[in-house]
Design a protein around this motif. Structure first.
Motif, PDB file in Angstrom:
ATOM      1  N   GLU A  25      31.959  60.246  31.693  1.00  0.00           N
ATOM      2  CA  GLU A  25      30.934  60.074  32.698  1.00  0.00           C
ATOM      3  C   GLU A  25      30.874  58.624  33.050  1.00  0.00           C
ATOM      4  OE1 GLU A  25      25.898  60.319  33.188  1.00  0.00           O
ATOM      5  OE2 GLU A  25      26.979  60.538  31.394  1.00  0.00           O
ATOM      6  N   ILE A  26      31.752  58.238  34.270  1.00  0.00           N
ATOM      7  CA  ILE A  26      31.714  56.825  34.809  1.00  0.00           C
ATOM      8  C   ILE A  26      30.343  56.377  35.597  1.00  0.00           C
ATOM      9  CG2 ILE A  26      33.091  55.010  35.723  1.00  0.00           C
ATOM     10  CD1 ILE A  26      35.331  56.803  35.187  1.00  0.00           C
ATOM     11  N   VAL A  27      29.347  56.107  34.993  1.00  0.00           N
ATOM     12  CA  VAL A  27      28.179  55.661  35.436  1.00  0.00           C
ATOM     13  C   VAL A  27      27.882  54.621  36.606  1.00  0.00           C
ATOM     14  CG1 VAL A  27      26.665  56.753  33.573  1.00  0.00           C
ATOM     15  CG2 VAL A  27      27.313  54.307  33.599  1.00  0.00           C
ATOM     16  N   ALA A  28      29.061  53.478  36.488  1.00  0.00           N
ATOM     17  CA  ALA A  28      29.078  52.717  37.535  1.00  0.00           C
ATOM     18  C   ALA A  28      30.465  51.707  37.483  1.00  0.00           C
ATOM     19  CB  ALA A  28      28.031  51.664  37.305  1.00  0.00           C
ATOM     20  N   ALA A  29      31.185  51.355  38.478  1.00  0.00           N
ATOM     21  CA  ALA A  29      32.305  50.595  38.412  1.00  0.00           C
ATOM     22  C   ALA A  29      31.709  48.946  38.986  1.00  0.00           C
ATOM     23  CB  ALA A  29      33.238  51.395  39.302  1.00  0.00           C
ATOM     24  N   TYR A  30      32.142  48.296  38.085  1.00  0.00           N
ATOM     25  CA  TYR A  30      31.775  46.688  38.466  1.00  0.00           C
ATOM     26  C   TYR A  30      33.097  46.386  38.801  1.00  0.00           C
ATOM     27  CZ  TYR A  30      27.071  46.125  36.528  1.00  0.00           C
ATOM     28  OH  TYR A  30      25.642  46.264  36.293  1.00  0.00           O
ATOM     29  N   THR A  31      33.236  45.619  39.895  1.00  0.00           N
ATOM     30  CA  THR A  31      34.190  44.894  40.628  1.00  0.00           C
ATOM     31  C   THR A  31      34.013  43.759  41.195  1.00  0.00           C
ATOM     32  OG1 THR A  31      36.236  45.410  41.988  1.00  0.00           O
ATOM     33  CG2 THR A  31      34.222  46.309  42.741  1.00  0.00           C
ATOM     34  N   GLN A  32      34.995  42.899  41.700  1.00  0.00           N
ATOM     35  CA  GLN A  32      34.584  41.613  42.489  1.00  0.00           C
ATOM     36  C   GLN A  32      34.275  42.042  43.919  1.00  0.00           C
ATOM     37  OE1 GLN A  32      35.424  38.080  41.529  1.00  0.00           O
ATOM     38  NE2 GLN A  32      34.710  39.161  39.641  1.00  0.00           N
ATOM     39  N   PRO A  33      33.553  41.181  44.424  1.00  0.00           N
ATOM     40  CA  PRO A  33      33.156  41.217  45.874  1.00  0.00           C
ATOM     41  C   PRO A  33      34.035  41.413  46.910  1.00  0.00           C
ATOM     42  CG  PRO A  33      31.510  39.600  44.984  1.00  0.00           C
ATOM     43  CD  PRO A  33      33.050  39.908  43.720  1.00  0.00           C
ATOM     44  N   PRO A  34      33.757  42.155  47.879  1.00  0.00           N
ATOM     45  CA  PRO A  34      34.935  42.028  49.071  1.00  0.00           C
ATOM     46  C   PRO A  34      35.339  40.686  49.317  1.00  0.00           C
ATOM     47  CG  PRO A  34      33.240  43.778  49.637  1.00  0.00           C
ATOM     48  CD  PRO A  34      32.615  42.877  48.407  1.00  0.00           C
ATOM     49  N   GLN A  50      37.541  50.769  46.302  1.00  0.00           N
ATOM     50  CA  GLN A  50      38.115  51.692  47.290  1.00  0.00           C
ATOM     51  C   GLN A  50      38.170  53.076  46.202  1.00  0.00           C
ATOM     52  OE1 GLN A  50      41.407  50.731  49.946  1.00  0.00           O
ATOM     53  NE2 GLN A  50      40.735  48.384  49.169  1.00  0.00           N
ATOM     54  N   ALA A  51      38.797  52.854  45.039  1.00  0.00           N
ATOM     55  CA  ALA A  51      39.190  54.041  44.387  1.00  0.00           C
ATOM     56  C   ALA A  51      37.816  54.461  43.806  1.00  0.00           C
ATOM     57  CB  ALA A  51      40.073  53.597  42.869  1.00  0.00           C
ATOM     58  N   ALA A  52      36.758  53.625  43.487  1.00  0.00           N
ATOM     59  CA  ALA A  52      35.560  54.236  42.643  1.00  0.00           C
ATOM     60  C   ALA A  52      34.987  54.954  44.143  1.00  0.00           C
ATOM     61  CB  ALA A  52      34.792  52.992  42.446  1.00  0.00           C
ATOM     62  N   GLU A  53      34.674  54.445  45.090  1.00  0.00           N
ATOM     63  CA  GLU A  53      34.049  55.021  46.390  1.00  0.00           C
ATOM     64  C   GLU A  53      34.665  56.514  46.502  1.00  0.00           C
ATOM     65  OE1 GLU A  53      33.983  52.200  49.272  1.00  0.00           O
ATOM     66  OE2 GLU A  53      32.197  51.097  48.577  1.00  0.00           O
ATOM     67  N   ALA A  54      36.088  56.423  46.348  1.00  0.00           N
ATOM     68  CA  ALA A  54      36.647  57.858  46.685  1.00  0.00           C
ATOM     69  C   ALA A  54      36.239  58.910  45.629  1.00  0.00           C
ATOM     70  CB  ALA A  54      38.113  57.701  46.623  1.00  0.00           C
ATOM     71  N   LEU A  55      35.850  58.292  44.515  1.00  0.00           N
ATOM     72  CA  LEU A  55      35.520  59.387  43.515  1.00  0.00           C
ATOM     73  C   LEU A  55      33.942  59.663  43.380  1.00  0.00           C
ATOM     74  CD1 LEU A  55      37.985  57.803  40.447  1.00  0.00           C
ATOM     75  CD2 LEU A  55      38.178  60.136  41.698  1.00  0.00           C
ATOM     76  N   GLY A  56      33.264  58.917  44.281  1.00  0.00           N
ATOM     77  CA  GLY A  56      31.944  59.092  44.039  1.00  0.00           C
ATOM     78  C   GLY A  56      31.101  58.436  43.083  1.00  0.00           C
ATOM     79  N   ILE A  57      31.701  57.338  42.463  1.00  0.00           N
ATOM     80  CA  ILE A  57      31.219  56.408  41.531  1.00  0.00           C
ATOM     81  C   ILE A  57      30.321  55.155  42.154  1.00  0.00           C
ATOM     82  CG2 ILE A  57      31.631  54.835  39.575  1.00  0.00           C
ATOM     83  CD1 ILE A  57      34.355  56.727  39.212  1.00  0.00           C
ATOM     84  N   GLU A  58      29.222  55.083  41.890  1.00  0.00           N
ATOM     85  CA  GLU A  58      28.592  53.856  42.090  1.00  0.00           C
ATOM     86  C   GLU A  58      29.216  52.601  42.037  1.00  0.00           C
ATOM     87  OE1 GLU A  58      24.479  51.267  41.088  1.00  0.00           O
ATOM     88  OE2 GLU A  58      24.723  53.221  40.167  1.00  0.00           O
ATOM     89  N   VAL A  59      29.352  51.648  42.946  1.00  0.00           N
ATOM     90  CA  VAL A  59      30.076  50.418  42.780  1.00  0.00           C
ATOM     91  C   VAL A  59      29.103  49.299  42.917  1.00  0.00           C
ATOM     92  CG1 VAL A  59      31.568  48.797  44.077  1.00  0.00           C
ATOM     93  CG2 VAL A  59      31.986  51.276  44.023  1.00  0.00           C
ATOM     94  N   ARG A  60      29.172  48.252  41.909  1.00  0.00           N
ATOM     95  CA  ARG A  60      28.320  47.160  41.938  1.00  0.00           C
ATOM     96  C   ARG A  60      29.376  45.751  41.903  1.00  0.00           C
ATOM     97  NH1 ARG A  60      23.718  48.428  37.419  1.00  0.00           N
ATOM     98  NH2 ARG A  60      22.691  50.126  38.258  1.00  0.00           N
ATOM     99  N   HIS A  61      28.923  44.848  42.610  1.00  0.00           N
ATOM    100  CA  HIS A  61      29.841  43.645  42.478  1.00  0.00           C
ATOM    101  C   HIS A  61      28.990  42.367  42.613  1.00  0.00           C
ATOM    102  CE1 HIS A  61      29.226  44.553  46.918  1.00  0.00           C
ATOM    103  NE2 HIS A  61      30.226  45.284  46.949  1.00  0.00           N
ATOM    104  N   PRO A  62      28.250  42.241  41.264  1.00  0.00           N
ATOM    105  CA  PRO A  62      27.607  40.794  41.421  1.00  0.00           C
ATOM    106  C   PRO A  62      28.324  39.661  41.142  1.00  0.00           C
ATOM    107  CG  PRO A  62      27.790  41.960  39.183  1.00  0.00           C
ATOM    108  CD  PRO A  62      28.333  43.044  40.048  1.00  0.00           C
ATOM    109  N   VAL A  63      27.836  38.683  41.831  1.00  0.00           N
ATOM    110  CA  VAL A  63      28.611  37.191  41.800  1.00  0.00           C
ATOM    111  C   VAL A  63      28.795  36.774  40.605  1.00  0.00           C
ATOM    112  CG1 VAL A  63      28.739  35.009  42.712  1.00  0.00           C
ATOM    113  CG2 VAL A  63      27.993  36.960  44.163  1.00  0.00           C
ATOM    114  N   THR A  64      27.809  36.782  39.647  1.00  0.00           N
ATOM    115  CA  THR A  64      27.963  36.447  38.102  1.00  0.00           C
ATOM    116  C   THR A  64      27.192  37.492  37.311  1.00  0.00           C
ATOM    117  OG1 THR A  64      27.323  34.809  36.753  1.00  0.00           O
ATOM    118  CG2 THR A  64      25.723  35.312  38.495  1.00  0.00           C
TER     119      THR A  64
END
Length: 301
Positions: A25-34, A50-64
């Motif tokens: 269960e992948i509850v969120a994917a953290y990644t660098q901002p666009p 891109q991969a997480a969104e294709a899998l329907g996983i919530e994406v977060r990209h905090p700067v810090t």
């Protein structure tokens, strides 16, 4: 298992995919901002986004992750474990200690050799015969945490691009296997002997210096292929070498020795096999030479 995934480049994506395929269960994917990319400098989401969104996983990209709000948001996910693969942000202690089973990292070397940002390229540059992947329990130090599992891979004559793809796939499978055995595995401290640091590749390293030995230059070509690319200047044009072969002849460094574009080095010579001109796709050297003559005796600087 309830997982937070943290990664950014293409190297991270196979691990995300196999964790999803394994039923975690992948509850969120953290990644660098666009980031701006391409000719139009349009904002481009990371490969992980891109991969997480294709899998329907919530994406977060905090700067810090250093501020209290970002840490609270992370802890609220109540993950059992965080899986980190080339994320690109330093994880502060509250993040490292947040998941019940901590943060596990896929690192592209056999630790403690090649801690740091560019382990795959540095392994090729050093002439290592074997590299691999380490699954490590993360701590505050730079790639210093105790090791849970490893997989060895021969370097052979692979480019960094080829090794990236191979190690990314192996790392993903190894992480799935590691999670399946997590209760039985005992994390082993890294040996103190043999630690090396893999510094980021500097632009100044990528220009070919013909005074070096052909053997070293051939390793540089593979280490920097396909990106950023070892390069030379000829006729006012920057040309990348993506494959080359050592030839056992000698001459004044930088001198073109034959019609196959063999160039003398500090020791022996280097013959380009795959070439890329600016803004063009890669081509074999024979095709390049049909379109652009490089006279014998030309001295490259």
């Amino acid at each position: 298992m309830r997982i937070v995934f943290m990664g950014t480049p293409a190297f991270s994506v196979p691990t995300l995919n196999v964790l999803h395929e394994a039923g975690h269960e992948i509850v969120a994917a953290y990644t660098q901002p666009p980031r701006p990319a391409g000719r139009g400098k349009q904002l481009q989401p990371s490969p992980v986004q891109q991969a997480a969104e294709a899998l329907g996983i919530e994406v977060r990209h905090p700067v810090t992750l250093r501020d209290m709000e970002a840490q609270a948001d992370f802890l609220a996910l109540e993950a059992e474990v965080a899986i980190v693969v080339a994320y690109g942000l330093i994880l502060p202690q509250p993040i490292l200690q947040g998941p019940a089973r901590g943060c596990l990292n896929v690192h592209g070397s056999l630790l403690p050799r090649w801690r740091g940002a560019a382990p795959i390229q540095r392994s090729i540059l050093a002439g290592d015969h074997v590299t691999g992947v380490t699954i490590m329990q993360m701590e505050q130090g730079l790639d210093t945490g105790p090791m849970l599992s490893t997989a060895r891979v021969p370097v052979e004559d692979k480019t960094s691009g080829e090794l990236f793809e191979e190690l990314a796939e192996i790392g993903g499978r190894l992480m799935v296997d590691t999670l399946a055995q997590l209760d039985q595995l005992k994390a082993e401290p890294q040996p103190e002997f043999g630690a090396t640091y893999a510094a980021k590749i500097a632009k100044s390293e990528t220009r070919i210096d013909w005074r070096k030995s052909a053997e070293l230059l051939e390793r540089e070509v593979r280490a920097f292929a396909p990106f950023p690319g070892s390069w030379l200047e000829f006729d006012g044009e920057r040309i990348k070498l993506l494959r080359a072969r050592v030839i056992g002849v000698n001459g004044a460094p930088g001198t073109v020795l034959d019609e196959e574009f063999t160039v003398a080095c500090g020791d022996a010579a280097l013959r380009p096999l795959t070439i890329q001109r600016a803004g063009k796709p890669a081509m074999n050297a024979a095709d390049f030479l049909r379109g652009k003559q490089v006279p014998v005796g030309t001295v490259l600087h």
